[in-house]
Design a protein around this motif. Structure first.
Motif, PDB file in Angstrom:
ATOM      1  N   GLN A 130       8.786  -5.383   8.884  1.00 44.88           N
ATOM      2  CA  GLN A 130       9.121  -4.887   7.323  1.00 44.88           C
ATOM      3  C   GLN A 130       7.851  -5.308   6.353  1.00 44.88           C
ATOM      4  O   GLN A 130       7.461  -4.543   5.670  1.00 44.88           O
ATOM      5  CB  GLN A 130      10.311  -5.448   6.954  1.00 44.88           C
ATOM      6  CG  GLN A 130      11.556  -4.826   7.428  1.00 44.88           C
ATOM      7  CD  GLN A 130      12.673  -5.480   6.975  1.00 44.88           C
ATOM      8  OE1 GLN A 130      13.089  -4.885   5.662  1.00 44.88           O
ATOM      9  NE2 GLN A 130      13.502  -6.068   7.329  1.00 44.88           N
ATOM     10  N   ASN A 139      10.270  -1.325   0.804  1.00 41.83           N
ATOM     11  CA  ASN A 139      10.004  -0.190   1.729  1.00 41.83           C
ATOM     12  C   ASN A 139      10.868   1.211   1.152  1.00 41.83           C
ATOM     13  O   ASN A 139      10.408   2.089   1.266  1.00 41.83           O
ATOM     14  CB  ASN A 139      10.175  -0.617   2.905  1.00 41.83           C
ATOM     15  CG  ASN A 139       9.185  -1.605   3.754  1.00 41.83           C
ATOM     16  OD1 ASN A 139       7.782  -1.627   3.309  1.00 41.83           O
ATOM     17  ND2 ASN A 139       9.447  -2.690   4.371  1.00 41.83           N
ATOM     18  N   LEU A 149       4.726  -3.271   7.338  1.00 42.65           N
ATOM     19  CA  LEU A 149       5.269  -1.831   6.640  1.00 42.65           C
ATOM     20  C   LEU A 149       5.081  -1.984   5.238  1.00 42.65           C
ATOM     21  O   LEU A 149       4.467  -1.171   4.435  1.00 42.65           O
ATOM     22  CB  LEU A 149       6.523  -1.469   7.094  1.00 42.65           C
ATOM     23  CG  LEU A 149       6.971   0.068   7.286  1.00 42.65           C
ATOM     24  CD1 LEU A 149       6.136   0.604   8.000  1.00 42.65           C
ATOM     25  CD2 LEU A 149       8.406   0.120   7.451  1.00 42.65           C
ATOM     26  N   ALA A 150       5.486  -2.869   4.537  1.00 39.87           N
ATOM     27  CA  ALA A 150       5.199  -2.875   2.959  1.00 39.87           C
ATOM     28  C   ALA A 150       3.870  -3.177   2.639  1.00 39.87           C
ATOM     29  O   ALA A 150       3.615  -2.640   1.707  1.00 39.87           O
ATOM     30  CB  ALA A 150       6.240  -4.381   2.722  1.00 39.87           C
ATOM     31  N   LYS A 207      13.184  -4.745   2.332  1.00 44.13           N
ATOM     32  CA  LYS A 207      14.011  -3.520   2.222  1.00 44.13           C
ATOM     33  C   LYS A 207      13.868  -2.716   1.126  1.00 44.13           C
ATOM     34  O   LYS A 207      13.721  -1.739   0.981  1.00 44.13           O
ATOM     35  CB  LYS A 207      15.482  -4.044   2.685  1.00 44.13           C
ATOM     36  CG  LYS A 207      15.692  -4.076   4.122  1.00 44.13           C
ATOM     37  CD  LYS A 207      17.255  -4.542   4.367  1.00 44.13           C
ATOM     38  CE  LYS A 207      17.596  -4.508   5.984  1.00 44.13           C
ATOM     39  NZ  LYS A 207      16.772  -4.689   6.850  1.00 44.13           N
ATOM     40  N   CYS A 250       9.425   2.605  -1.918  1.00 46.55           N
ATOM     41  CA  CYS A 250       8.141   3.444  -1.562  1.00 46.55           C
ATOM     42  C   CYS A 250       8.559   4.687  -0.873  1.00 46.55           C
ATOM     43  O   CYS A 250       7.770   5.795  -1.184  1.00 46.55           O
ATOM     44  CB  CYS A 250       7.225   2.601  -0.347  1.00 46.55           C
ATOM     45  SG  CYS A 250       6.491   1.032  -1.519  1.00 46.55           S
ATOM     46  N   ASP A 251       9.402   4.756   0.205  1.00 51.69           N
ATOM     47  CA  ASP A 251      10.073   5.995   0.728  1.00 51.69           C
ATOM     48  C   ASP A 251      10.316   6.951  -0.219  1.00 51.69           C
ATOM     49  O   ASP A 251      10.061   8.210   0.177  1.00 51.69           O
ATOM     50  CB  ASP A 251      11.064   5.489   1.991  1.00 51.69           C
ATOM     51  CG  ASP A 251      10.414   4.760   3.353  1.00 51.69           C
ATOM     52  OD1 ASP A 251       9.254   4.974   3.121  1.00 51.69           O
ATOM     53  OD2 ASP A 251      11.018   4.077   3.909  1.00 51.69           O
ATOM     54  N   LYS A 305       2.546   0.356   2.563  1.00 49.64           N
ATOM     55  CA  LYS A 305       3.142   1.094   1.848  1.00 49.64           C
ATOM     56  C   LYS A 305       2.623   0.788   0.453  1.00 49.64           C
ATOM     57  O   LYS A 305       2.557   1.881  -0.370  1.00 49.64           O
ATOM     58  CB  LYS A 305       4.503   1.168   1.818  1.00 49.64           C
ATOM     59  CG  LYS A 305       5.307   1.909   3.130  1.00 49.64           C
ATOM     60  CD  LYS A 305       6.580   1.802   3.246  1.00 49.64           C
ATOM     61  CE  LYS A 305       7.121   2.485   4.379  1.00 49.64           C
ATOM     62  NZ  LYS A 305       8.408   2.878   4.484  1.00 49.64           N
TER      63      LYS A 305
END
Length: 179
Positions: free
Chosen positions: A125, A69, A128-129, A66, A72-73, A132
């Protein structure tokens, strides 16, 4: 005498900082090892050792992802023009030594795992990581995010924080498992 001690301390920190910079992974492999380790620890998701941590392995894995991510966001959405460099003592020590003391900080609600952590959510996740991490290099150097203790971090500092924070939680997991 005090001036000498301060000067020696500052020079030592600068020297250690240069050594740490030399230890940085290549851009292509940034966080690859750490993310692979998170994946490896998934099979131990329910392991708990309350002498080490009040929460199970899954909590540390979910939280780490978390954070990755979320940072990064935030970097992606930030305005590089608003970044202003600022000196921060806790950041200097943590980034120089690559260390976060255990049990000192409180995580923001946005990066706290849910009460029930699903393996599938961790796997999503993780994927996604990985995606990213690849996209970070394309961002402007002054993209930034605000950390509650370390203040405003630019892209390079954010990457260093991601690395230190993830390794911090992986060390806790390793201690839970007593490897």
């Amino acid at each position: 005498m005090k001036k000498t001690i301060v000067i020696v301390l500052i020079l030592s920190l600068i020297f250690i900082g240069f050594v740490k910079v030399g230890e940085q992974p290549s851009k292509d492999n940034f966080m690859k090892s750490e993310l692979n380790t998170i994946e490896k620890y998934l099979v131990h998701r329910d392991s708990l050792n309350t002498e080490v941590s009040k929460v199970a392995v899954a909590w540390h894995l979910d939280h780490s992802l978390k954070v990755i991510n979320g940072i990064c966001d935030t970097l992606q959405a930030s305005d590089p023009k608003k970044y202003k460099k600022k000196f921060n003592v806790p950041r200097l020590f943590s980034f120089t030594f690559g260390f976060i003391p255990r049990g000192r900080a409180q995580s923001p609600k946005s990066v706290l795992p849910p009460d029930t952590i699903k393996t599938g959510d961790i796997v999503k996740q993780l994927a996604l990581a990985r995606d990213k991490m690849v996209g970070l290099d394309a961002l402007d150097e002054k993209t930034n995010f605000r950390h509650p203790v370390f203040d405003r971090l630019n892209k390079k500092q954010a990457k260093r924080f991601i690395e230190i924070h993830t390794r911090h939680h992986l060390k806790i997991v390793k201690d839970i498992l007593k490897e």
